[in-house]
Scaffold this motif. Structure first.
Motif, PDB file in Angstrom:
ATOM      1  N   ALA A   4     118.746 -82.884  18.981  1.00  0.00           N
ATOM      2  CA  ALA A   4     118.961 -83.983  19.907  1.00  0.00           C
ATOM      3  C   ALA A   4     118.339 -83.631  21.248  1.00  0.00           C
ATOM      4  O   ALA A   4     118.383 -82.480  21.690  1.00  0.00           O
ATOM      5  N   ILE A   5     117.752 -84.636  21.883  1.00  0.00           N
ATOM      6  CA  ILE A   5     117.149 -84.480  23.204  1.00  0.00           C
ATOM      7  C   ILE A   5     117.818 -85.483  24.134  1.00  0.00           C
ATOM      8  O   ILE A   5     117.762 -86.692  23.888  1.00  0.00           O
ATOM      9  N   ILE A   6     118.478 -84.986  25.160  1.00  0.00           N
ATOM     10  CA  ILE A   6     119.132 -85.846  26.152  1.00  0.00           C
ATOM     11  C   ILE A   6     118.250 -85.890  27.397  1.00  0.00           C
ATOM     12  O   ILE A   6     117.930 -84.850  27.979  1.00  0.00           O
ATOM     13  N   LEU A   7     117.854 -87.088  27.784  1.00  0.00           N
ATOM     14  CA  LEU A   7     116.916 -87.264  28.894  1.00  0.00           C
ATOM     15  C   LEU A   7     117.696 -87.431  30.194  1.00  0.00           C
ATOM     16  O   LEU A   7     118.176 -88.511  30.511  1.00  0.00           O
ATOM     17  N   LEU A  42     127.467 -85.653  19.367  1.00  0.00           N
ATOM     18  CA  LEU A  42     126.331 -85.054  18.658  1.00  0.00           C
ATOM     19  C   LEU A  42     126.797 -83.937  17.726  1.00  0.00           C
ATOM     20  O   LEU A  42     126.318 -83.813  16.601  1.00  0.00           O
ATOM     21  N   LYS A  43     127.747 -83.139  18.191  1.00  0.00           N
ATOM     22  CA  LYS A  43     128.271 -82.056  17.354  1.00  0.00           C
ATOM     23  C   LYS A  43     128.978 -82.601  16.128  1.00  0.00           C
ATOM     24  O   LYS A  43     128.729 -82.155  14.997  1.00  0.00           O
ATOM     25  N   LYS A  49     121.189 -78.481  17.225  1.00  0.00           N
ATOM     26  CA  LYS A  49     120.444 -78.038  18.406  1.00  0.00           C
ATOM     27  C   LYS A  49     120.331 -79.179  19.400  1.00  0.00           C
ATOM     28  O   LYS A  49     119.916 -80.283  19.049  1.00  0.00           O
ATOM     29  N   VAL A  50     120.699 -78.921  20.659  1.00  0.00           N
ATOM     30  CA  VAL A  50     120.604 -79.916  21.715  1.00  0.00           C
ATOM     31  C   VAL A  50     119.700 -79.385  22.824  1.00  0.00           C
ATOM     32  O   VAL A  50     119.848 -78.237  23.256  1.00  0.00           O
ATOM     33  N   ASP A  64     126.191 -75.087  26.490  1.00  0.00           N
ATOM     34  CA  ASP A  64     125.734 -74.516  25.224  1.00  0.00           C
ATOM     35  C   ASP A  64     124.600 -75.361  24.660  1.00  0.00           C
ATOM     36  O   ASP A  64     124.747 -76.009  23.619  1.00  0.00           O
ATOM     37  N   PHE A  65     123.498 -75.374  25.370  1.00  0.00           N
ATOM     38  CA  PHE A  65     122.326 -76.129  24.947  1.00  0.00           C
ATOM     39  C   PHE A  65     121.099 -75.551  25.652  1.00  0.00           C
ATOM     40  O   PHE A  65     121.213 -74.825  26.634  1.00  0.00           O
ATOM     41  N   GLN A  66     119.966 -75.892  25.122  1.00  0.00           N
ATOM     42  CA  GLN A  66     118.696 -75.478  25.732  1.00  0.00           C
ATOM     43  C   GLN A  66     118.320 -76.489  26.807  1.00  0.00           C
ATOM     44  O   GLN A  66     118.647 -77.671  26.707  1.00  0.00           O
ATOM     45  N   THR A  67     117.658 -76.042  27.849  1.00  0.00           N
ATOM     46  CA  THR A  67     117.171 -76.969  28.868  1.00  0.00           C
ATOM     47  C   THR A  67     115.650 -76.874  28.985  1.00  0.00           C
ATOM     48  O   THR A  67     115.060 -75.817  28.800  1.00  0.00           O
TER      49      THR A  67
END
Length: 247
Positions: A4-7, A42-43, A49-50, A64-67
């Motif tokens: 998932a990609i959060i903008l 999302l979880k 992976k977020v 707990d996500f990548q930026t």
């Protein structure tokens, strides 16, 4: 597997003073941040992976996500933020940062067919009536042929031209990503910077690239302004069941 990609790169100027000290996604709705509501959905929806695309006050977006940082956040729009993220061979669920939604909507997208799939709310007017004195001041045209999108994003004075409203939640397969990126790359940089997602989707349609639709009936909210948040908080205090409750 899906990611998932959060903008979440922009400030969210319609929030006014409520984004002076923090990004839009860190505003509180129903005792949690908009971002945390998304991460929970999302979880539960099975996303492992977020990635959050940050920009404005990027140091405040942690978890707990990548930026990935859109360093030109103040000069660009949402599609530019999306393509700050490297391509991947897995499906990507793309989400605006100011929406909250049921995990079922994530599951529906994950299971959907098609390379580019958007979610759209058939009961949009109930939500827009809560948010606006005149829903047509903000609602956009939406026309489909079954589960295939024909047109999106125009202004109208006729509710008959609005079958549903796009939620700001979509899926791109690796192939769908490549199709969108190819169209994006065909524009000069100045035009790329201005591209919002609905305009991008219309460009896809104009080039005969298929966009599919998952129709939903509530179970989500958009917090474009702080007035939206106040309206939702007021609605949730009522005892009657609310179609758009995402919890």
């Amino acid at each position: 597997m899906s990611r998932a990609i959060i903008l979440a790169a922009g400030r969210g100027s319609r929030m006014k003073e409520h984004t002076k000290e923090k990004p839009k996604c860190l505003n509180i709705l129903a005792n949690d941040t908009l971002l945390n509501w998304q991460l929970k959905s999302l979880k539960v929806g099975g996303i492992e992976k977020v990635i959050v695309v940050n920009g404005y006050k990027a140091n405040l977006i942690t978890g707990d996500f990548q930026t990935v940082t859109n360093s030109r956040w103040s000069e660009t729009n949402m599609v530019s933020s999306l393509f700050c993220v490297p391509q991947s061979k897995v499906n990507s669920i793309i989400s605006y940062s100011d929406i909250v939604y049921k995990p079922e909507h994530v599951n529906s997208l994950k299971k959907s067919n098609g390379d580019i799939v958007i979610t759209a709310d058939l009961k949009w007017k109930e939500l827009w009536d809560l948010r606006f004195e005149n829903p047509l001041d903000d609602a956009e045209t939406f026309q489909s042929d079954g589960n295939k999108l024909i047109h999106i994003g125009g202004k109208t004075d006729s509710i008959s031209e609005i079958e549903a409203q796009y939620m700001g939640l979509l899926k791109l397969t690796a192939n769908g990503w490549n199709k969108m990126k190819e169209v994006f790359d065909s524009f000069p940089e100045e035009a790329q910077d201005k591209l919002d997602m609905t305009t991008m989707i219309n460009h896809l349609l104009n080039r005969d690239i298929e966009v599919n639709i998952i129709f939903v009936e509530g179970g989500w909210c958009e917090s474009d302004s702080y007035e939206d948040i106040k309206a939702y908080e007021k609605q949730m205090k009522l005892k009657n069941e609310w179609t758009h409750d995402w919890r």
